[in-house]
Design a protein around this motif. Structure first.
Motif, mmCIF file in Angstrom:
data_model
loop_
_atom_site.group_PDB
_atom_site.id
_atom_site.type_symbol
_atom_site.label_atom_id
_atom_site.label_comp_id
_atom_site.label_asym_id
_atom_site.label_seq_id
_atom_site.Cartn_x
_atom_site.Cartn_y
_atom_site.Cartn_z
ATOM 1 N N VAL A 15 -1.605 -8.379 -10.152
ATOM 2 C CA VAL A 15 -0.604 -7.989 -9.114
ATOM 3 C C VAL A 15 0.153 -9.108 -8.301
ATOM 4 O O VAL A 15 1.354 -9.225 -8.602
ATOM 5 N N LEU A 16 -0.734 -9.764 -7.491
ATOM 6 C CA LEU A 16 0.081 -10.462 -6.724
ATOM 7 C C LEU A 16 0.422 -11.824 -7.248
ATOM 8 O O LEU A 16 1.490 -12.154 -6.908
ATOM 9 N N SER B 195 0.940 -1.157 0.125
ATOM 10 C CA SER B 195 -0.113 0.116 -0.127
ATOM 11 C C SER B 195 0.652 1.202 -0.213
ATOM 12 O O SER B 195 2.241 1.246 0.165
ATOM 13 N N GLN B 196 0.294 2.259 0.058
ATOM 14 C CA GLN B 196 1.031 3.565 0.054
ATOM 15 C C GLN B 196 1.512 4.078 1.348
ATOM 16 O O GLN B 196 1.994 5.333 1.407
ATOM 17 N N MET B 197 1.083 3.275 2.473
ATOM 18 C CA MET B 197 1.059 3.766 3.764
ATOM 19 C C MET B 197 2.476 3.359 4.249
ATOM 20 O O MET B 197 3.042 2.501 3.756
ATOM 21 N N THR B 198 3.104 4.142 5.398
ATOM 22 C CA THR B 198 4.354 3.685 6.049
ATOM 23 C C THR B 198 4.152 2.799 7.237
ATOM 24 O O THR B 198 5.205 2.622 7.966
ATOM 25 N N ARG C 39 4.598 -7.586 -13.960
ATOM 26 C CA ARG C 39 4.151 -7.724 -15.349
ATOM 27 C C ARG C 39 5.419 -8.399 -16.028
ATOM 28 O O ARG C 39 6.537 -8.134 -15.875
ATOM 29 N N THR C 40 5.089 -9.314 -16.811
ATOM 30 C CA THR C 40 6.021 -10.034 -17.629
ATOM 31 C C THR C 40 6.113 -9.401 -19.058
ATOM 32 O O THR C 40 6.903 -9.657 -19.854
ATOM 33 N N ASP C 41 5.000 -8.483 -19.542
ATOM 34 C CA ASP C 41 5.140 -8.125 -20.727
ATOM 35 C C ASP C 41 5.368 -6.479 -20.733
ATOM 36 O O ASP C 41 5.343 -6.011 -19.547
ATOM 37 N N SER C 42 5.435 -5.898 -21.663
ATOM 38 C CA SER C 42 5.789 -4.461 -21.809
ATOM 39 C C SER C 42 4.725 -3.468 -22.194
ATOM 40 O O SER C 42 5.017 -2.594 -23.047
ATOM 41 N N ARG D 194 0.973 3.615 -6.060
ATOM 42 C CA ARG D 194 1.498 2.389 -5.421
ATOM 43 C C ARG D 194 1.133 1.037 -6.346
ATOM 44 O O ARG D 194 1.824 0.200 -6.654
ATOM 45 N N LEU D 195 -0.125 1.141 -6.709
ATOM 46 C CA LEU D 195 -0.797 0.150 -7.781
ATOM 47 C C LEU D 195 -0.066 0.076 -8.870
ATOM 48 O O LEU D 195 0.388 -1.178 -9.445
ATOM 49 N N ARG D 196 0.135 1.140 -9.607
ATOM 50 C CA ARG D 196 0.710 1.149 -10.730
ATOM 51 C C ARG D 196 2.548 0.485 -10.570
ATOM 52 O O ARG D 196 2.772 -0.224 -11.391
ATOM 53 N N GLY D 197 2.987 0.960 -9.509
ATOM 54 C CA GLY D 197 4.438 0.295 -9.346
ATOM 55 C C GLY D 197 4.272 -1.106 -8.977
ATOM 56 O O GLY D 197 5.237 -1.795 -9.769
ATOM 57 N N LEU D 198 3.484 -1.546 -8.289
ATOM 58 C CA LEU D 198 3.370 -3.152 -8.121
ATOM 59 C C LEU D 198 2.960 -3.836 -9.349
ATOM 60 O O LEU D 198 3.345 -4.877 -9.712
#
Length: 215
Positions: free
Chosen positions: A210-211, A77-80, A128-131, A119-123
């Motif tokens: 994602v997961l 998540s985006q939290m610390t 991802r295995t494709d580009s 954060r979701l975009r980064g995960l």
């Protein structure tokens, strides 16, 4: 805040059968790495409540424990915070007392959602295995409410194909609250609909896109 928590509990959030739990995040900070930037200024705003996929639920634990084992320092998540950083957050509530500033509430909600989408975009990118292109337009939205006194206003936030965060709302037809019995009934139905969408649609997307790629 007590009324808001009571409403969420009445909508079966936090039941043993629910994948979602309500967390008070008033004292928790958003990781600055995910906050939107305006020129050289970072907006360090906080939110009040968040709905998290709870690791106490067997289905959630089965999905996130292998990810945590393979990536022990990875935040989901985006939290610390030590706990809320380890579980996906998918909905936010920014709460103000009666007479509070809606504009401030929507700013705080928007910033929290923008950080969550980043954060979701980064995960997703990491797993991802494709580009392929068009990443942002395929990301699911993050949902949220501003609550000012008795008035609950529903919003949807997402990234467009240019990476810009759009906050849509409120919709008059989806506005509800705790000021009267009819408003409460509408609100409870909407919260349950959001809960069902998060558990049946968002969570399935999260696992597949994602997961599973992070294990």
């Amino acid at each position: 805040m007590k009324v808001v928590n009571n409403v969420l509990e009445s909508a079966e959030l936090g039941d043993d059968s629910s994948m979602l739990r309500v967390h008070n995040i008033q004292t928790q900070s958003v990781d600055p790495a995910f906050l939107p930037k305006h020129i050289s200024q970072s907006f360090a705003k906080k939110a009040d409540l968040a709905l998290a996929f709870s690791s106490d639920h067997p289905s959630v634990a089965t999905a996130i424990e292998p990810v945590q084992k393979a990536n022990p320092d990875l935040s989901l998540s985006q939290m610390t915070d030590a706990y809320t950083s380890t579980v996906p957050l998918a909905c936010c509530l920014e709460v103000k007392e009666r007479g509070g500033d809606y504009n401030e509430a929507i700013l705080q909600l928007g910033i929290w959602c923008a950080a969550g989408l980043e954060r979701l975009r980064g995960l997703w990118t990491r797993g991802r295995t494709d580009s392929g292109s068009g990443l942002e337009e395929e990301l699911p939205p993050i949902l949220g409410w501003t609550v000012v006194g008795h008035d609950w206003k529903f919003h949807i936030s997402w990234k467009d194909d240019g990476g810009n965060v759009i906050v849509l709302g409120p919709w008059r037809s989806l506005n509800a609250g705790t000021g009267s019995h009819p408003e409460i009934l509408i609100l409870m139905a909407l919260i349950r609909a959001v809960k069902n969408w998060l558990e049946q649609e968002y969570w399935v997307w999260m696992c597949r896109n994602v997961l599973d790629g992070l294990k």
